[in-house]
Motif scaffolding. Sequence first.
Motif, PDB file in Angstrom:
ATOM      1  N   GLY A  80       0.905  -1.621  -0.009  1.00 24.81           N
ATOM      2  CA  GLY A  80       0.225  -0.011   0.158  1.00 24.81           C
ATOM      3  C   GLY A  80       0.760   1.064  -0.234  1.00 24.81           C
ATOM      4  O   GLY A  80       0.397   2.181  -0.448  1.00 24.81           O
ATOM      5  N   VAL A  81       1.672   1.365   0.839  1.00 27.75           N
ATOM      6  CA  VAL A  81       2.978   2.296   0.548  1.00 27.75           C
ATOM      7  C   VAL A  81       2.982   2.898  -0.960  1.00 27.75           C
ATOM      8  O   VAL A  81       3.874   3.399  -1.500  1.00 27.75           O
ATOM      9  CB  VAL A  81       3.980   2.493   1.914  1.00 27.75           C
ATOM     10  N   GLU A  82       3.528   1.554  -1.020  1.00 25.42           N
ATOM     11  CA  GLU A  82       4.352   1.566  -2.569  1.00 25.42           C
ATOM     12  C   GLU A  82       3.622   1.840  -3.385  1.00 25.42           C
ATOM     13  O   GLU A  82       4.236   3.240  -4.837  1.00 25.42           O
ATOM     14  CB  GLU A  82       5.592   0.610  -3.274  1.00 25.42           C
ATOM     15  N   LEU A  83       2.929   2.235  -3.158  1.00 28.63           N
ATOM     16  CA  LEU A  83       1.027   2.013  -4.504  1.00 28.63           C
ATOM     17  C   LEU A  83       1.108   4.153  -4.151  1.00 28.63           C
ATOM     18  O   LEU A  83       1.341   4.483  -4.883  1.00 28.63           O
ATOM     19  CB  LEU A  83       0.030   1.470  -3.957  1.00 28.63           C
ATOM     20  N   VAL A  84       1.056   4.187  -3.031  1.00 30.74           N
ATOM     21  CA  VAL A  84       0.873   5.808  -2.368  1.00 30.74           C
ATOM     22  C   VAL A  84       2.114   6.359  -3.198  1.00 30.74           C
ATOM     23  O   VAL A  84       1.843   7.549  -3.630  1.00 30.74           O
ATOM     24  CB  VAL A  84       0.614   6.171  -1.016  1.00 30.74           C
ATOM     25  N   VAL A  85       3.308   5.464  -3.174  1.00 34.96           N
ATOM     26  CA  VAL A  85       4.545   6.073  -4.192  1.00 34.96           C
ATOM     27  C   VAL A  85       4.113   6.265  -5.718  1.00 34.96           C
ATOM     28  O   VAL A  85       4.740   7.484  -6.104  1.00 34.96           O
ATOM     29  CB  VAL A  85       5.849   5.579  -3.551  1.00 34.96           C
ATOM     30  N   ALA A  86       3.882   5.121  -5.892  1.00 37.37           N
ATOM     31  CA  ALA A  86       3.526   5.504  -7.348  1.00 37.37           C
ATOM     32  C   ALA A  86       2.813   6.668  -8.063  1.00 37.37           C
ATOM     33  O   ALA A  86       2.742   7.271  -9.258  1.00 37.37           O
ATOM     34  CB  ALA A  86       2.749   3.938  -7.450  1.00 37.37           C
ATOM     35  N   ALA A 141       7.684   3.030   3.405  1.00 33.81           N
ATOM     36  CA  ALA A 141       7.610   2.038   2.492  1.00 33.81           C
ATOM     37  C   ALA A 141       8.820   0.833   3.327  1.00 33.81           C
ATOM     38  O   ALA A 141       8.463  -0.154   2.973  1.00 33.81           O
ATOM     39  CB  ALA A 141       8.068   2.468   0.980  1.00 33.81           C
ATOM     40  N   ARG A 142      10.006   1.947   3.141  1.00 35.04           N
ATOM     41  CA  ARG A 142      11.297   0.530   4.000  1.00 35.04           C
ATOM     42  C   ARG A 142      10.519   0.310   5.214  1.00 35.04           C
ATOM     43  O   ARG A 142      11.679  -0.603   5.873  1.00 35.04           O
ATOM     44  CB  ARG A 142      12.548   1.719   3.728  1.00 35.04           C
TER      45      ARG A 142
END
Length: 157
Positions: A16-22, A117-118
């Motif tokens: 989910g966090v990676e999708l926010v970054v995207a 994200a990490r």
Amino acid sequence: MSEANYQQQALVGATGVELVVALYDGAIRFLYRAMQCVEDDDVRGRRVAVKKALDILMYLQARLRPDVGGSAAESLSDFYAEMFTMTLEASHAASVEQFHEVVACIRNVRDAWVVVARDPEAGRVLPRELRTREERFVPGRVVEQAGDGAVGSRWSA
């Protein structure tokens, strides 16, 4: 493989966090496209790119949960509102410099999300709708509700 298919494949398995970054990356990409349109004197193209960037900001703001995120959610809401306003002003002025300012602000917050994200614990504070299907289901998780000893669902809230 087309760029859209490549981008979709790149998001398969993302958290989910990676999708926010995207989403932040998408907003930045559309703002750069708006800048290019300003330089090319392409008013229609600028408007399309700005609309897409604004759509992303509105999506992110609409998914905030102040009841869960508290002051952090309120701060992000204020940030999205300010970026929305600054983007409209940059578009109205057809100003590459103003668009650069918006990009710098968004990139700053985006980079903070990359740090989040990490952190494996970070995904647990995301609103449910911003979590991936895999993140929503946590095998073997037992939840006590209100201290009454009732076992909750395996699905996280």
